[in-house]
Structures are given as structure tokens and as C-alpha cells.
Design a protein around this motif. Structure first.
Motif, PDB file in Angstrom:
ATOM      1  N   LEU A 102     -55.736  20.945  -2.429  1.00 16.34           N
ATOM      2  CA  LEU A 102     -56.467  21.223  -3.657  1.00 16.34           C
ATOM      3  C   LEU A 102     -57.808  20.498  -3.606  1.00 16.34           C
ATOM      4  CD1 LEU A 102     -53.589  20.649  -6.263  1.00 16.34           C
ATOM      5  CD2 LEU A 102     -54.473  22.857  -5.484  1.00 16.34           C
ATOM      6  N   THR A 103     -58.742  20.918  -4.436  1.00 22.71           N
ATOM      7  CA  THR A 103     -60.012  20.203  -4.516  1.00 22.71           C
ATOM      8  C   THR A 103     -59.763  18.811  -5.089  1.00 22.71           C
ATOM      9  OG1 THR A 103     -61.206  22.262  -4.887  1.00 22.71           O
ATOM     10  CG2 THR A 103     -62.329  20.220  -5.492  1.00 22.71           C
ATOM     11  N   PRO A 104     -60.147  17.753  -4.383  1.00 20.56           N
ATOM     12  CA  PRO A 104     -59.880  16.392  -4.872  1.00 20.56           C
ATOM     13  C   PRO A 104     -60.551  16.142  -6.217  1.00 20.56           C
ATOM     14  CG  PRO A 104     -60.602  16.367  -2.582  1.00 20.56           C
ATOM     15  CD  PRO A 104     -60.837  17.754  -3.082  1.00 20.56           C
ATOM     16  N   PRO A 105     -59.928  15.350  -7.094  1.00 22.35           N
ATOM     17  CA  PRO A 105     -60.502  15.071  -8.420  1.00 22.35           C
ATOM     18  C   PRO A 105     -61.692  14.113  -8.363  1.00 22.35           C
ATOM     19  CG  PRO A 105     -58.465  13.862  -8.122  1.00 22.35           C
ATOM     20  CD  PRO A 105     -58.596  14.736  -6.928  1.00 22.35           C
ATOM     21  N   PHE A 106     -61.907  13.479  -7.217  1.00 29.52           N
ATOM     22  CA  PHE A 106     -63.079  12.621  -7.022  1.00 29.52           C
ATOM     23  C   PHE A 106     -63.409  12.619  -5.533  1.00 29.52           C
ATOM     24  CE2 PHE A 106     -59.265   9.964  -7.309  1.00 29.52           C
ATOM     25  CZ  PHE A 106     -59.257   9.330  -6.075  1.00 29.52           C
ATOM     26  N   THR A 107     -64.612  12.192  -5.206  1.00 29.50           N
ATOM     27  CA  THR A 107     -65.036  12.214  -3.808  1.00 29.50           C
ATOM     28  C   THR A 107     -64.326  11.111  -3.019  1.00 29.50           C
ATOM     29  OG1 THR A 107     -66.928  10.815  -4.364  1.00 29.50           O
ATOM     30  CG2 THR A 107     -67.296  13.190  -4.293  1.00 29.50           C
ATOM     31  N   ILE A 108     -63.844  11.484  -1.831  1.00 32.38           N
ATOM     32  CA  ILE A 108     -63.176  10.499  -0.956  1.00 32.38           C
ATOM     33  C   ILE A 108     -64.252   9.864  -0.094  1.00 32.38           C
ATOM     34  CG2 ILE A 108     -61.246  10.119   0.618  1.00 32.38           C
ATOM     35  CD1 ILE A 108     -60.418  11.390  -2.042  1.00 32.38           C
ATOM     36  N   GLU A 109     -65.034   9.014  -0.714  1.00 31.24           N
ATOM     37  CA  GLU A 109     -66.159   8.331  -0.068  1.00 31.24           C
ATOM     38  C   GLU A 109     -66.086   6.847  -0.406  1.00 31.24           C
ATOM     39  OE1 GLU A 109     -68.400   9.786   1.816  1.00 31.24           O
ATOM     40  OE2 GLU A 109     -68.321  11.932   1.315  1.00 31.24           O
ATOM     41  N   ASN A 110     -66.815   6.030   0.382  1.00 35.42           N
ATOM     42  CA  ASN A 110     -66.854   4.591   0.098  1.00 35.42           C
ATOM     43  C   ASN A 110     -67.326   4.344  -1.332  1.00 35.42           C
ATOM     44  OD1 ASN A 110     -65.997   4.207   2.673  1.00 35.42           O
ATOM     45  ND2 ASN A 110     -67.892   3.283   3.428  1.00 35.42           N
ATOM     46  N   LYS A 111     -68.390   5.040  -1.729  1.00 29.72           N
ATOM     47  CA  LYS A 111     -68.865   4.979  -3.110  1.00 29.72           C
ATOM     48  C   LYS A 111     -68.455   6.273  -3.790  1.00 29.72           C
ATOM     49  CE  LYS A 111     -72.712   1.790  -2.388  1.00 29.72           C
ATOM     50  NZ  LYS A 111     -74.178   1.561  -2.532  1.00 29.72           N
ATOM     51  N   THR A 112     -67.363   6.215  -4.500  1.00 30.26           N
ATOM     52  CA  THR A 112     -66.803   7.428  -5.102  1.00 30.26           C
ATOM     53  C   THR A 112     -67.339   7.644  -6.508  1.00 30.26           C
ATOM     54  OG1 THR A 112     -64.732   8.527  -5.709  1.00 30.26           O
ATOM     55  CG2 THR A 112     -64.811   6.141  -5.967  1.00 30.26           C
ATOM     56  N   ASP A 113     -67.215   8.880  -6.981  1.00 26.27           N
ATOM     57  CA  ASP A 113     -67.586   9.183  -8.367  1.00 26.27           C
ATOM     58  C   ASP A 113     -66.371   9.090  -9.294  1.00 26.27           C
ATOM     59  OD1 ASP A 113     -66.187  11.362  -7.482  1.00 26.27           O
ATOM     60  OD2 ASP A 113     -67.727  12.849  -7.943  1.00 26.27           O
ATOM     61  N   GLY A 114     -65.230   8.675  -8.763  1.00 25.80           N
ATOM     62  CA  GLY A 114     -64.021   8.576  -9.575  1.00 25.80           C
ATOM     63  C   GLY A 114     -63.957   7.278 -10.362  1.00 25.80           C
ATOM     64  N   ASN A 115     -63.627   7.367 -11.671  1.00 26.47           N
ATOM     65  CA  ASN A 115     -63.453   6.150 -12.454  1.00 26.47           C
ATOM     66  C   ASN A 115     -62.070   5.538 -12.170  1.00 26.47           C
ATOM     67  OD1 ASN A 115     -61.529   7.563 -14.055  1.00 26.47           O
ATOM     68  ND2 ASN A 115     -63.138   8.258 -15.443  1.00 26.47           N
ATOM     69  N   GLU A 116     -61.846   4.324 -12.687  1.00 29.07           N
ATOM     70  CA  GLU A 116     -60.599   3.625 -12.368  1.00 29.07           C
ATOM     71  C   GLU A 116     -59.371   4.397 -12.842  1.00 29.07           C
ATOM     72  OE1 GLU A 116     -58.603  -0.156 -14.218  1.00 29.07           O
ATOM     73  OE2 GLU A 116     -60.032  -0.837 -12.706  1.00 29.07           O
ATOM     74  N   GLU A 117     -59.445   4.965 -14.032  1.00 23.19           N
ATOM     75  CA  GLU A 117     -58.295   5.692 -14.575  1.00 23.19           C
ATOM     76  C   GLU A 117     -57.903   6.858 -13.668  1.00 23.19           C
ATOM     77  OE1 GLU A 117     -56.943   8.078 -18.649  1.00 23.19           O
ATOM     78  OE2 GLU A 117     -58.952   7.211 -18.483  1.00 23.19           O
ATOM     79  N   MET A 118     -58.902   7.613 -13.221  1.00 26.08           N
ATOM     80  CA  MET A 118     -58.628   8.766 -12.366  1.00 26.08           C
ATOM     81  C   MET A 118     -58.102   8.311 -10.997  1.00 26.08           C
ATOM     82  SD  MET A 118     -58.549  12.015 -12.377  1.00 26.08           S
ATOM     83  CE  MET A 118     -59.492  12.358 -13.869  1.00 26.08           C
ATOM     84  N   ARG A 119     -58.670   7.253 -10.484  1.00 25.76           N
ATOM     85  CA  ARG A 119     -58.239   6.768  -9.170  1.00 25.76           C
ATOM     86  C   ARG A 119     -56.836   6.179  -9.212  1.00 25.76           C
ATOM     87  NH1 ARG A 119     -60.786   2.727  -7.327  1.00 25.76           N
ATOM     88  NH2 ARG A 119     -62.090   2.177  -9.094  1.00 25.76           N
ATOM     89  N   MET A 120     -56.433   5.655 -10.368  1.00 31.85           N
ATOM     90  CA  MET A 120     -55.063   5.143 -10.521  1.00 31.85           C
ATOM     91  C   MET A 120     -54.056   6.290 -10.558  1.00 31.85           C
ATOM     92  SD  MET A 120     -54.771   1.695 -10.880  1.00 31.85           S
ATOM     93  CE  MET A 120     -53.634   1.220 -12.172  1.00 31.85           C
ATOM     94  N   ILE A 121     -54.419   7.401 -11.213  1.00 31.86           N
ATOM     95  CA  ILE A 121     -53.524   8.562 -11.290  1.00 31.86           C
ATOM     96  C   ILE A 121     -53.330   9.166  -9.897  1.00 31.86           C
ATOM     97  CG2 ILE A 121     -53.287  10.912 -12.193  1.00 31.86           C
ATOM     98  CD1 ILE A 121     -54.793   9.937 -14.715  1.00 31.86           C
ATOM     99  N   TYR A 122     -54.413   9.205  -9.127  1.00 28.68           N
ATOM    100  CA  TYR A 122     -54.369   9.764  -7.767  1.00 28.68           C
ATOM    101  C   TYR A 122     -54.522   8.642  -6.738  1.00 28.68           C
ATOM    102  CZ  TYR A 122     -55.062  14.250 -10.114  1.00 28.68           C
ATOM    103  OH  TYR A 122     -54.928  15.364 -10.916  1.00 28.68           O
ATOM    104  N   ARG A 123     -53.699   7.626  -6.876  1.00 30.71           N
ATOM    105  CA  ARG A 123     -53.848   6.444  -6.015  1.00 30.71           C
ATOM    106  C   ARG A 123     -53.703   6.798  -4.537  1.00 30.71           C
ATOM    107  NH1 ARG A 123     -56.396   1.573  -6.266  1.00 30.71           N
ATOM    108  NH2 ARG A 123     -55.251  -0.053  -5.176  1.00 30.71           N
TER     109      ARG A 123
END
Length: 564
Positions: A102-123
């Protein structure tokens, strides 16, 4: 075969080799006649080149698709100096999709655009990013170094139970119902405390464990409801033995992991820490210890301060910031019982958070002389009830340090805090509580206070503070049954409660218990400090959020059906 090489190892010497790689698609760039794809695995990134005949067939490839390719290593025309594989690329002649994404909910990069809440859900996706993956590697390496050091120094790694009986250790426990023993409950271990003491009674000389512990407390950036501690215990030791050994232990870790040579650790008493810094966990990277002013106030007959229980101050040397910043600082302080004097060449300024405050030039001069202030110095003076005033000025000291950027993350100043009180009065519950835990040994010279003045007893305790953060805490333990019973009674436990909760332990103390002591270090905090980070969650594979929830698996949750 999924791969002949990983995505981080191929280089110029491999040019001409036929290889198989497997990994996730990091980036895709379609230039018409050619398509470039960055493929990523645990080890690194390699650039792939797809000829036109493969592009049309596989145009549905998306980010995080898992692919397997066969190709030939060729020299890269434009070198990427940021990655080890930057001198080569793979000319692909065969591709297989191992799994779509699926399309990732945030960029899998060193500097991501994902906030902490989103990154915790998709740890699990967050772990694919280098910062989190590398943090877990760092944690592994530190844990390995801990095990090696302690094992080489005669410590035996022993696991202790996690499901235990409920006891009053201070923090709230997590309770687990027993299916077989209906109506009875386990508690999740807050620490291996009693078991490691029982190991000493059992004749084990030195014990350690990298232990999971559980406390039903509010989570913070430096605390989780389940956490890991480096738990240690030693027989036939006194305070200095512990301090010397574990100072060397911490120095070894800093040198091995960060190549930092720590200076000898400072050691002060709990009471001096409170007196000098207003806290039992002071940050000593910067100076600004308290200056006692109560005697001066009485000697100089400064009337509006004479009625105060305590008057103390601190000096900020050569404060050259805008005066508006001092006003901003006062707004953050939000306390009426404080004022400050900015000693300037042509005009000395007075600041106060109280509109009713007044001070004449003679009194200002008294303080300037007593502080031995020089042009540019800023003097903070606090007054009021002793305990609250020291605590208040301690917080102001930290606020000033933050404001002036005095907390250099590359400087480490360890500090042992020793001789804390063994008991403190809990005004809310009208009884004593342990400052450390009920098994902390009193100092021999204070034993005569046990019967009638327990609040005066100093303990054989020691806390390791580094840069204002409590990294470790420990003590010499009580190995005498009668002293242990007295401490329990001061804590308000009846003989029936002592027998119910600690009867097995009191009995064990009667079988030739050796003098012993130990310490526990917070592994999560230690790693966080070493790496100069500001949140221990970054070094835990699957952390809880600040509400104690795992938003990925949605825990805790309601039980829909009765447990069978």
C-alpha cells in the motif's frame, strides 16, 4: 536464492559481477528510455537501472514494493558520495515482485513527514527508517557491551520472575488475575529487588540482569510504563565498593560506545544537593549553586525579608541579553517571591514578579557586594518557606540554563548523590514512605534514631545523576531481621501485613544473610543520554505513547469475552 549480496556492500571492485538483490523500493525515477529505482534493505541502498523493455512490463511498481532483481554491476556515471554503494549501479535484466505494498502513510526517509502519532501507529514502517533502525542497533551494541563487561567482572546473569506477589514498593503495580487460582492475583514486577537479594542470601556473589520492569505510572519522554533496567547486586560490599566499580562501568561504556573519557565523578550528599541546587538530581554542567542570604538579611536588618524562613540567591555571570528577555523569563517563572538585580555600569535594574515590590539603592548595594557581583552580572533572589523556596530557585536555575544555552549535550558531568533520608513524611496519607525502597540500609551512626526520630536517619543510598537525569539508583541493603521489621513498622505495616507480604523474606534474612548492595540503571535513559536524544521512545522497538497506550496494536483494550 533471494540475494547474492545485500544492498549496502557492492562497490567499484564488484563491477562486472552478476548479482541478485532483494529489497524495498525507496525511490523511482522514470526518464522514458530508462527507469532508475533505489532499492533498500537492512544494510543500505543500491541504485538500479531498468532498460525500456522492462519498464512497460513493470510500470505498476510503487514505493515499498518488495522486489527481487537479477542484474550486472556497472560503473555509475554520477557518483553519490552519501552512500557506500554510490560508485556503482545495477543494470537489471530480470525483476520479480515478491510483495506489493500500500502507499505508505509517511515517507520512509531519514527526515520523514510523519508525525509521532502516525509513526507510532505504523511503527513497523518507522523501523525501516535509518534513524530508528540505527537506534536499535545502538541499543543492541550497548546491551552487548554491558553483558561482556559485567560477565568479565564475575557477574552471573540470572533471570528473575515477572509474575510476583503484590507488595508495597512505592509505585503502582499492574495486577494480573490468576485463571487457576480464582480470586487471586499476580503483580507484574516493578523491579527484581527482592529476588536479587534472595540470590545473595543463596550464596551468589555477583548478579546482573537486563530486566523488564513494569510500573503503572504516567508516561513521559524519559519514562515508560514498561521499561528496561540494568539490575546488579553484589555480596560483601560497602558503599565505596559500589561507587568505585560502577563509576568504572559507566566510564567504560562512554569510552567504548562514544569514545568519551569521563572525568572522575563528583560525590555530594543528598542534603548538600538540596541546599546547593534545590533538587536531588542537579545538572552540574554549569555552575550557579545557591548562595545563602538569610543571615545577611538579619545582620543588615532588611526588614521586608527578615520575616522569611529562607532567603537564597544565585548569580548569572556576565548576562548580556536584552532586558526584554529577563521580563520574558519572569513571565515563565510565575512566582511572586522572587526578584533579580541586573548590575550594569551606568544603571542597575531591578525586576520583580510582584507589583508591590520595592527596594532602595542601599539594599541593592548590600546584595551586589555580598554576591561579589561584577558589571553585567544578574542576581536572582528568592524567599519564603525553606523547602518550596529551594525547589523554586532550582527550577529557575534550570530555566536560566536553558535560556542561555548552557546545557551542552556534548558535555557529560556525572554526580553521585549519597546519604539520602531513609524515610520521608507523606502528609497526604499521614505516614512515612521510603525515599528509595523499604530494603535500604540505614547508616550505622544514625541507628539510634530508629525508634523515635526515623526522619533523621540517613541511608546508605547512592543515585547516579548525569546532566540532571537520574541514570541509576541503589543502596546497601538491610541484612538484619530486626532493623527490617522496624522499617516496615515505620511505613505503617502491621505485623499481619508484614507476614503476608514479606514473611518469606524476613524468614530468609535469618539464614546467615551476607552484607550486600546493588544498583539499577535505566537502560532506556542511559542510551537516550549517550546519543543526545530527547525521547526514550526512539530507542525502544515498540514503545507506548505518553498515555501508556500502544496505538499500533490498540492496547490496552476491553475484554469482549470472559477469560477461559
Amino acid at each position: 536464492m533471494y540475494r547474492t549480496h545485500n544492498c549496502g556492500e557492492l562497490c567499484k571492485k564488484d563491477i562486472g559481477k552478476k548479482v541478485i538483490l532483494s529489497g524495498w523500493i525507496q525511490k523511482k525515477r522514470n526518464l522514458g528510455s530508462l527507469c532508475f529505482i533505489d532499492i533498500r534493505d537492512y544494510f543500505g541502498i543500491t541504485q538500479l537501472i531498468f532498460p525500456k523493455k522492462l519498464i512497460n512490463k513493470n510500470f505498476l511498481l510503487g514505493k515499498e514494493f518488495l522486489i527481487k532483481i537479477k542484474g550486472k554491476v556497472v560503473e555509475r556515471s554520477s557518483i553519490n558520495f552519501n552512500i557506500p554503494t554510490g560508485e556503482i549501479e545495477i543494470l537489471v535484466y530480470q525483476i520479480e515482485i515478491l510483495n506489493s505494498s500500500l502507499t505508505p502513510p509517511f515517507t520512509i526517509e531519514n527526515k520523514t513527514d510523519g508525525n509521532e502519532e502516525m509513526r507510532m501507529i505504523y511503527r513497523y514502517l518507522d523501523i525501516r527508517r535509518n534513524p530508528i533502525k540505527n537506534n536499535l542497533i545502538i541499543r543492541h551494541n550497548i546491551s552487548l557491551e554491558i553483558r561482556n563487561f559485567l560477565s568479565k567482572n564475575g557477574f552471573l546473569e540470572i533471570e528473575t520472575p515477572i509474575l510476583i506477589n503484590y507488595t508495597q514498593e512505592g509505585a503502582r503495580s499492574f495486577i494480573v488475575p490468576s485463571r487457576i487460582n480464582i480470586g487471586k492475583y499476580y503483580a507484574l514486577a516493578q523491579s527484581p529487588q527482592l529476588f536479587k537479594q534472595l540470590l545473595m542470601i543463596g550464596g551468589i556473589n555477583r548478579y546482573f540482569q537486563i530486566a523488564k520492569c513494569f510500573r503503572d505510572e504516567d508516561s513521559r519522554s524519559d519514562r515508560q510504563i514498561e521499561f528496561t533496567q540494568i539490575d546488579c547486586e553484589m555480596s560483601f560490599v560497602e558503599v565505596n565498593d559500589i561507587l568505585i566499580f560502577f563509576e568504572n562501568f559507566i566510564k567504560h561504556l562512554f569510552k567504548k560506545i562514544k569514545n568519551i573519557q569521563l572525568e572522575p565523578f563528583t560525590c555530594i550528599s543528598y542534603y548538600d544537593a538540596i541546599k546547593m541546587y534545590g533538587t536531588d538530581s542537579p545538572d552540574i554542567r554549569f555552575d550557579m549553586s545557591f548562595i545563602e542570604l538569610t543571615n545577611l538579611v538579619h545582620k543588615k536588618n532588611i526588614l521586608f525579608l527578615k520575616e522569611q524562613e529562607l532567603v537564597i540567591g544565585l548569580k548569572v555571570k556576565k548576562y548580556h541579553h536584552d532586558n526584554n528577555q529577563i521580563n520574558f523569563l519572569f513571565k515563565k517563572i510565575k512566582n511572586k517571591n522572587i526578584f533579580c538585580i541586573h548590575y550594569l555600569f551606568n544603571k542597575t535594574l531591578l525586576y520583580s514578579s510582584s507589583n508591590k515590590f520595592f527596594m532602595n539603592k542601599e539594599i541593592i548595594k548590600i546584595f551586589i557586594n555580598y554576591f561579589q557581583a561584577k558589571i553585567g552580572d544578574l542576581l536572582f533572589i528568592a524567599y519564603g518557606e525553606e523547602k518550596n523556596t529551594r525547589k523554586k530557585l532550582g527550577k529557575i536555575r534550570l530555566e536560566i540554563a536553558h535560556h542561555l544555552n548552557l546545557k551542552n549535550p556534548k558535555i557529560f558531568k556525572p554526580l553521585w548523590i549519597i546519604d539520602g533520608p531513609i524515610l520521608e513524611w507523606d502528609e497526604k496519607n499521614k505516614k512515612y514512605k521510603s525515599l528509595h525502597h523499604p530494603f535500604t540500609s540505614p547508616k550505622e551512626e544514625d541507628l539510634h534514631f530508629l525508634e523515635k526520630n526515623p526522619e533523621k536517619i540517613r541511608s546508605k543510598s547512592y543515585d547516579l545523576i548525569i546532566n540532571g537525569i537520574e541514570i541509576g539508583s541503589g543502596s546497601i541493603r538491610i541484612h538484619n531481621k530486626n532493623i527490617q521489621n522496624l522499617i516496615f513498622k515505620h511505613l505503617g505495616l502491621s505485623e499481619k501485613e508484614i507476614e503476608s507480604q514479606f514473611g518469606f523474606f524476613i524468614k530468609a534474612l535469618q539464614y546467615g544473610t551476607p552484607p550486600h548492595g546493588g544498583i539499577a540503571f535505566g537502560l532506556d535513559r542511559l542510551i537516550n543520554l549517550l546519543e543526545g536524544n530527547n525521547d526514550i521512545k526512539n530507542f525502544i522497538a515498540f514503545p507506548k505513547n505518553n498515555y501508556g497506550m500502544d496505538t499500533m496494536i490498540k492496547a490496552p483494550s476491553y475484554l469482549k469475552n470472559k477469560i477461559q
